[in-house]
Motif scaffolding. Structure first.
Motif, short mmCIF file in Angstrom:
data_model
loop_
_atom_site.label_atom_id
_atom_site.label_comp_id
_atom_site.label_asym_id
_atom_site.label_seq_id
_atom_site.Cartn_x
_atom_site.Cartn_y
_atom_site.Cartn_z
N UNK A 1 -36.63 -49.32 -16.35
CA UNK A 1 -36.32 -49.30 -17.78
C UNK A 1 -34.84 -49.01 -17.97
N UNK A 2 -34.35 -48.06 -17.19
CA UNK A 2 -32.92 -47.74 -17.33
C UNK A 2 -32.05 -48.91 -16.90
N UNK A 3 -32.45 -49.54 -15.78
CA UNK A 3 -31.63 -50.62 -15.25
C UNK A 3 -31.60 -51.82 -16.19
N UNK A 4 -32.77 -52.16 -16.73
CA UNK A 4 -32.86 -53.40 -17.51
C UNK A 4 -32.90 -53.14 -19.00
N UNK A 5 -32.54 -51.94 -19.36
CA UNK A 5 -32.52 -51.58 -20.77
C UNK A 5 -31.54 -52.48 -21.51
N UNK B 1 -22.32 -55.30 -20.19
CA UNK B 1 -21.82 -54.22 -19.36
C UNK B 1 -20.37 -53.96 -19.70
N UNK B 2 -20.05 -52.70 -19.70
CA UNK B 2 -18.68 -52.33 -20.05
C UNK B 2 -17.98 -51.80 -18.82
N UNK C 1 -21.96 -51.85 -12.93
CA UNK C 1 -22.60 -53.16 -12.93
C UNK C 1 -24.05 -52.97 -12.49
N UNK C 2 -24.82 -54.04 -12.64
CA UNK C 2 -26.26 -53.94 -12.39
C UNK C 2 -26.58 -53.43 -10.98
N UNK C 3 -25.94 -54.03 -9.98
CA UNK C 3 -26.27 -53.63 -8.62
C UNK C 3 -25.76 -52.22 -8.31
N UNK D 1 -30.73 -62.78 -20.63
CA UNK D 1 -29.43 -62.35 -20.13
C UNK D 1 -29.59 -61.16 -19.17
N UNK D 2 -28.86 -61.18 -18.07
CA UNK D 2 -28.93 -60.04 -17.15
C UNK D 2 -28.17 -58.87 -17.77
N UNK D 3 -28.76 -57.69 -17.74
CA UNK D 3 -28.05 -56.53 -18.28
C UNK D 3 -26.94 -56.09 -17.34
N UNK D 4 -26.01 -55.36 -17.89
CA UNK D 4 -24.92 -54.76 -17.10
C UNK D 4 -24.10 -55.78 -16.33
N UNK D 5 -24.10 -57.03 -16.79
CA UNK D 5 -23.26 -58.02 -16.13
C UNK D 5 -22.28 -58.54 -17.16
N UNK D 6 -21.01 -58.48 -16.82
CA UNK D 6 -19.96 -58.99 -17.69
C UNK D 6 -20.15 -60.49 -17.86
N UNK D 7 -19.98 -60.97 -19.07
CA UNK D 7 -19.99 -62.42 -19.22
C UNK D 7 -18.64 -62.91 -18.74
N UNK D 8 -18.71 -63.73 -17.72
CA UNK D 8 -17.47 -64.14 -17.07
C UNK D 8 -17.62 -65.58 -16.63
#
Ligand SMILES: Nc1nc2c(ncn2[C@@H]2O[C@H](COP(=O)(O)OP(=O)(O)OP(=O)(O)O)[C@@H](O)[C@H]2O)c(=O)[nH]1
Ligand SMILES: [Mg+2]
Lengths: 216, 937
Positions: B439-443, B449-450, B469-471, B509-516
């Motif tokens: 839950x925390x990871x994919x919240x 991600x900042x 980041x996610x990993x 969208x993957x959480x904690x991943x910068x859109x790049x």
């Protein structure tokens, strides 16, 4: 420099060498990277198509009593291919940044673009960089002075030479100096000679503090 | 047992006091100006015994030895080379004398060479010891001396030995029963022993003061004597009242009177007013911070919390707002502070003046010294003592070691059907914990991600995922998931990948991943793969959107009559560029993004290039595809364009034109292709000829997002345990260091340097993780790295704690940190063995005048609750806190004049001599008093 064979394919067929060095040529399109490589490996000069992708040639040389196998990679300077070129930086022990002494923009792009590319993609922290100003035969059209080249080299901590692929001036010296410097850098040699296992703690611990003797 | 000569009779039950009832001050305490008073002492003590003539030796030696018969027996076996020595006591004295002569002859330098030991925690103080036998008793005689003579006498120096301080002496002898013997001396026996030493010292002309303990050691009772030249003798005694101190002696006034009573016996003996020098050292200790108390106080202030809620409320911790507190709470390494205030050389004549001192503000003290009280865990290296990132990283390294045991992560999960889940090496937390982690990871709240790239220059050299980041977040969770064993990690990873597969399938969208739009090759491969997947998911989403509106597109294109002649995919006109063959402006086409590649794809390309060499057409296929795509797009945007036009736009360097002096577009454009571009068989022209006119939207995509995305998920699903653990180790080290690095610690320079060193060490150690070398020697390196990490983590927590406690006195905070750092430094080797410390950390830092306010605020006024716990009785309160120790030195100086003293006096005539000195140490309820009195005989 004493060159023996110039071969371009199947490097595995010549296992008889002390070190294998990977050298990389980078710089704007048209500065003469492919011409330098051709001059160095085949001692000729002719007009070549602008490089698409990458090209590499192998040359065996004897320097400082060592048998060396040099794999020189020639990349495309075209801006369009830049992100793809990054593939070829990995594992290079020496990187040659080439500019055209008659075109100022090729010189300014070195600090604006190419030096940053090295920081980003080079996997060898200690790899030797060399700055080369090509086409000195066109002295009358010179747009970048030698002093500017020296200053740049000093700032970025690289070797520096001016040469001409056309007239052959300084071409061999350029590769030779680079290789000598690599031979002087133990961490690069460790990578270049096969099967050298490394243990950083035994080599050099960044911790300068001497361990005090324990008790208990 | 009687009462002390200088302490008033204690209330019953009387504490054991040493001295006989007669008041010895009449003699031992007399002032030199009264030479006529009787030299006869009613006491068997101190001076008389020391000065005893040999005539009484037989009577006296019985007290030291135990048994006469034994003495005799020993005498027969004794030294027969010296027949002038008649008794064992005389032999004892001469033995002492011989040792002392040797020590005197050697002097400090040679004694140190001979292996004198330093006295623990006194750098400049050395000690030599010798054992002596007398009868059945074994004594130990020790000589304490300084490497270099102490300069100006100063009471309160940190490195002054308690004996030196108590009696105002420098070097000294102590003779006492061997501590292991358990023998305790009573009054007569110690007097006898002291006499022996005094005679021996006098025989060799030494001025060393000598001390002998009396009674049990806890009482710290001593008697001593010092022969000062031919005229003066100094006598010492010390004793303690361990409880029930009379109220009078709790206060300075009473203590001053006590001192006066040592020599002011009557107004005729002494002028009514004596100038007494006074110096005092008060030590305060901050109260233990009671967070619970604070909490309840805070909540009392707002509104009462129902009983049921109180229990569930998390305890407030000192480090709640420190960056690491998201993962663990550290014990506060700074338990508190000890403040020493020093009141220097004041002179008083009246006892009532002392009351003023007692009421004076602490801010009026001459100097303040501050010392942190540091938790012992700081220097305790035993495993499991410190729980922080370092301990978890250690577990992760263990897991890394065992990761080679299986081919697939699933093997670790399945492979324990018979095993006991409670065994810690395979224990996995319950599903509820896994759920919470997922839950925390994919919240979704975390959303975009900042994560910020580490500013640290070594950050990039560390091949991990960027912090936050996610990993990276996965790795941090894994560190604290159960005890981070390989099985727990496998379970967590499988669930993690399952979630990622779900995101891919559902185009979430993957959480904690910068859109790049690029892939960070300096990160670890898993992060690169996740970046790739994030991009593929974006593409997939927009493809789905296009599909919904796709029909409109199709209609428009089918309407066109001559598709080749219609401009498509133009991104706009290129300024001042005309096509070469037709009088038309040049249009720049939309082009495809260059395909993205993760590190392994780059590597594949490199290997392919190496394998094919420059067999034309095989390497650089991707580049050719891009070129072809660009050409197609250019053709579509400029239906009447020629190869020259494309070159002028795409590679202007290969168009050799005449100088364009004015900006106006000339037509037809003057110039020609460069030599190399116009060569026969030029690759570019070949590709141009083959490229169809196609706008980007009609081209085949250079990046097959469906295929690439699927490849990523497949990579994650089939990742080898060892490959996963390698990357986890890198990322976990990096992320943990980044979290610590975010701590505010006042930017202490030494800490910053250490932090940089940590990054450098990590970079060089973890580099070999990517070298794909065997793990055997690597594991050792990694464990050493954990050790280094632990040192720095502890120091950083210490720095943070000091910083926040002394935020208003940054200079002081930094100095205290520096002191501790230097104390800790020897531990920081890279060896795996722990280095223990005998030495405690005792360095005090001087508090500047302007820093006193900040320091005094460490002493929070006690709450009503706390203040009744203690009965305050000493005065000199600091914000309502009583000192934990009060030390006072009273002294009286006498000017020497020739009229009073014999002409042989070795002392300079205008020198002052300390005739009376009293050192008092303790609290209101535990008083230790040492007295030194100089007299002449
Ligand atoms: N006068 C002169 N011309 C040179 C010299 N070296 C190269 N050239 C010419 O410069 C042009 C570009 O040379 P290339 O070797 O193809 O340049 P490049 O750096 O490989 O260019 P890209 O492959 O596009 O990155 C060619 O026409 C060469 O003939 C030189 O030393 N002197
Ligand atoms: Mg080229």
């Amino acid at each position: 420099m004493d060159s023996s064979t110039a071969s371009s394919s199947h490097p595995q067929l010549q296992p008889d060498f002390d070190y294998l060095f990977k050298l990389l040529l980078i710089g704007d399109s048209g500065v003469g990277k492919s011409s330098l490589l051709l001059r160095f490996t085949a001692d000729s000069f002719e007009d070549l198509s602008p490089t698409i992708g990458v090209d590499f040639k192998v040359k065996m040389v004897n320097i400082a009593g060592k048998k060396l196998k040099l794999a020189v990679w020639d990349t495309a300077g075209q801006e369009r291919f830049r992100t793809l070129t990054s593939s070829y930086y990995r594992g290079a022990q020496g990187i040659i940044m080439v500019y055209d002494v008659t075109r100022r923009d090729t010189f300014t792009n070195l600090s604006d673009i190419w030096a940053k590319e090295i920081d980003l993609y080079s996997t060898n922290q200690d790899c030797i960089k060399m700055l080369v100003g090509n086409k000195v035969d066109k002295e009358s059209e010179r747009a970048v002075t030698k002093k500017e080249g020296i200053d740049f080299a000093r700032e970025y901590g690289c070797l520096f030479l001016e040469c001409s692929a056309k007239t052959k001036v300084n071409v061999e010296q350029c590769f030779e100096e680079l290789v000598l410097k690599i031979l002087d850098t133990p961490s690069l040699l460790a990578d270049a000679s096969s099967g050298a296992k490394k243990n950083i703690f035994k080599q050099k611990a960044p911790e300068a503090d001497a361990a005090a003797s324990g008790c208990c | 047992m009687g009462t002390s000569p200088y302490l008033p009779p204690p209330p019953p039950p009387p504490p054991p006091l040493r001295l006989p009832p007669t008041d010895p001050t009449r003699q031992t305490g007399k002032l030199p100006r009264d030479p006529t008073s009787s030299p006869a002492s009613p006491r068997e003590g101190i001076a008389d015994a020391a000065m005893a003539s040999t005539s009484s030796k037989h009577a006296k030696h019985r007290r030291i030895g135990e048994d006469d018969d034994e003495e005799e027996a020993e005498e027969e076996l004794g030294r027969f080379d010296d027949f002038t020595i008649a008794s064992s006591w005389e032999r004892f004295i001469s033995e002492i004398e011989a040792i002392c002569r040797q020590w005197l002859a050697d002097g400090p330098k040679i004694l140190m060479q001979k292996g004198a030991e330093t006295v623990p925690s006194y750098e400049n103080l050395y000690i030599v010891k010798r054992e002596l036998k007398h009868g059945k008793r074994v004594y130990c005689m020790e000589y304490n001396f300084r490497k270099s003579a102490k300069g100006k006498y100063s009471y309160w120096d940190d490195d002054i030995h308690s004996t030196e301080l108590s009696f105002g002496v420098d070097e000294f002898l102590i003779i006492s029963p061997l501590s292991a013997s358990g023998v305790i001396l009573d009054d007569p026996e110690s007097t006898k022993l002291l006499s022996s030493v005094a005679i021996a010292l006098s025989n060799c002309g030494s001025n060393w003061p000598a001390f002998v303990p009396v009674h049990d050691p806890s009482r710290k009772a001593y008697i001593g004597i010092q022969n000062m030249g031919t005229v003066f003798t100094r006598r010492f005694e010390a004793d303690r009242i361990g409880s029930q101190v009379p109220i009078r002696l709790m206060h300075l006034e009473g203590l001053h009177e006590l001192f006066l009573s040592k020599f002011v016996l009557s107004s005729t003996d002494f002028p009514a007013k004596v100038k007494v020098n006074f110096s005092m050292k008060l030590t305060y200790r901050t109260p233990e911070h009671d967070y619970d108390l604070e909490e309840t106080l805070d909540s009392e202030a707002t509104e009462p919390i129902p009983e049921s809620e109180v229990a569930s409320q998390p305890r407030k911790q000192w480090d709640d707002d420190c960056p690491w507190s998201e993962w663990y709470s550290a014990e506060d390494p700074v338990k508190g502070f000890e403040l020493t205030t020093i009141w220097g050389g004041k002179t008083f004549e009246e006892s009532f003046e002392m009351a003023e001192v007692e009421n004076a503000s602490s801010f009026d003290a001459d100097s303040w010294l501050l010392q942190p009280v540091v938790s012992p865990y700081m220097v305790d290296d035993s495993i499991g003592k410190f729980v922080g990132f370092a301990s978890q990283l250690h577990l992760l390294v263990n897991a890394f070691e065992s990761s080679a045991e299986a081919q697939f992560l699933e093997d670790f999960v399945a492979d324990n059907s018979g095993q006991d889940n409670s065994k810690s090496s395979v224990a996995v937390p319950p599903p509820t914990v896994i759920d919470r982690v997922m839950k925390d990871l994919f919240n979704d709240e975390v959303g975009n991600s900042n994560y910020v790239e580490a500013e640290n220059k070594y950050g990039r050299a560390l091949k991990g995922a960027p912090s936050d980041s996610l990993f990276a977040q996965f790795c941090l969770h894994a560190l604290w998931f159960g005890n981070c064993n390989i099985r727990a990690i496998a379970v967590l990873w499988i669930d993690f990948v399952r979630e990622i597969r779900w995101c891919w399938e559902e185009s979430e969208r993957l959480p904690r991943m910068k859109t790049t739009s690029s892939i960070d090759l300096s990160a670890c491969v898993i992060h690169q793969k996740l970046q790739m997947l994030a991009i593929c998911i974006e593409r997939k989403k927009s493809l789905n959107r296009e599909k919904d509106t796709g029909d409109v597109h199709k209609e428009r294109s089918s309407n066109s009559m001559a598709p080749n002649k219609i401009r498509k995919g133009s991104a706009g006109v290129v300024p001042s560029m005309m096509l070469i063959n037709t009088f038309q402006e040049m249009h720049a086409p939309y082009t495809q993004d260059a395909p993205l590649m993760t590190e392994d794809m780059h590597e594949e390309r490199l290997q392919a290039a190496e394998a094919f060499g420059n067999a034309v057409g095989l390497s650089g296929q991707l580049e050719r595809d891009i070129l072809s795509s660009d050409m197609s797009a250019f053709k579509a945007a400029n239906p009447d364009s020629a190869f020259e036009d494309f070159i002028r736009w795409h590679s202007p360097g290969d168009w050799v034109g005449e100088d364009k002096s004015d900006g106006s577009p000339a037509w037809p454009p003057k110039g020609k292709l460069s030599q190399r571009m116009s060569e026969h068989g030029n690759m570019w022209r070949k590709i141009w000829n083959d490229a169809p006119a196609l706008p980007v939207c009609e081209q085949k995509s250079l990046l097959d997002s469906i295929r690439e995305g699927e490849k990523v998920v497949h990579y994650l699903e089939t990742l080898r345990p060892q490959q996963l653990l390698e990357q986890m180790v890198c990322t976990a080290f990096k992320s943990s260091a980044d979290i610590l690095n975010r701590t505010t610690y006042g930017g202490f320079k030494l800490m910053k340097t250490k932090m940089d060193q940590l990054y450098a060490t990590m970079a060089s150690t973890l580099k070999s993780l990517q070298g794909k070398s065997g793990t055997s020697d690597l594991a050792g390196d990694l464990k050493r790295l954990c050790q280094v990490f632990e040192h720095i983590e502890k120091l950083l927590i210490f720095a943070a704690s000091v910083h926040r406690k002394l935020a208003d006195a940054p200079r002081l905070a930094q100095s205290i940190f520096t002191d501790y750092f230097n104390y800790y430094l020897p531990k920081m080797g890279t060896s795996l063995e722990s280095i223990c410390y005998e030495k405690e950390f005792t360095t005090k830092e001087k508090v500047g005048m302007l820093e006193r306010e900040a320091v005094s605020s460490l002493f929070r006024p006690p709450t009503a609750n706390q203040s009744w716990r203690k009965v305050l009785s000493m005065g000199n309160l600091l914000n309502g806190h009583e000192p934990i120790q009060r030390e006072i030195v009273f002294s009286v100086l006498e000017k020497l004049s020739n009229g009073h003293y014999s002409s042989q006096t070795p002392l300079c005539t205008d020198e002052q001599i300390e005739t009376h000195r009293m050192y008092i140490s303790g609290t209101s309820n535990d008083l230790w008093v040492a007295l030194s009195v100089t007299s002449w005989d």
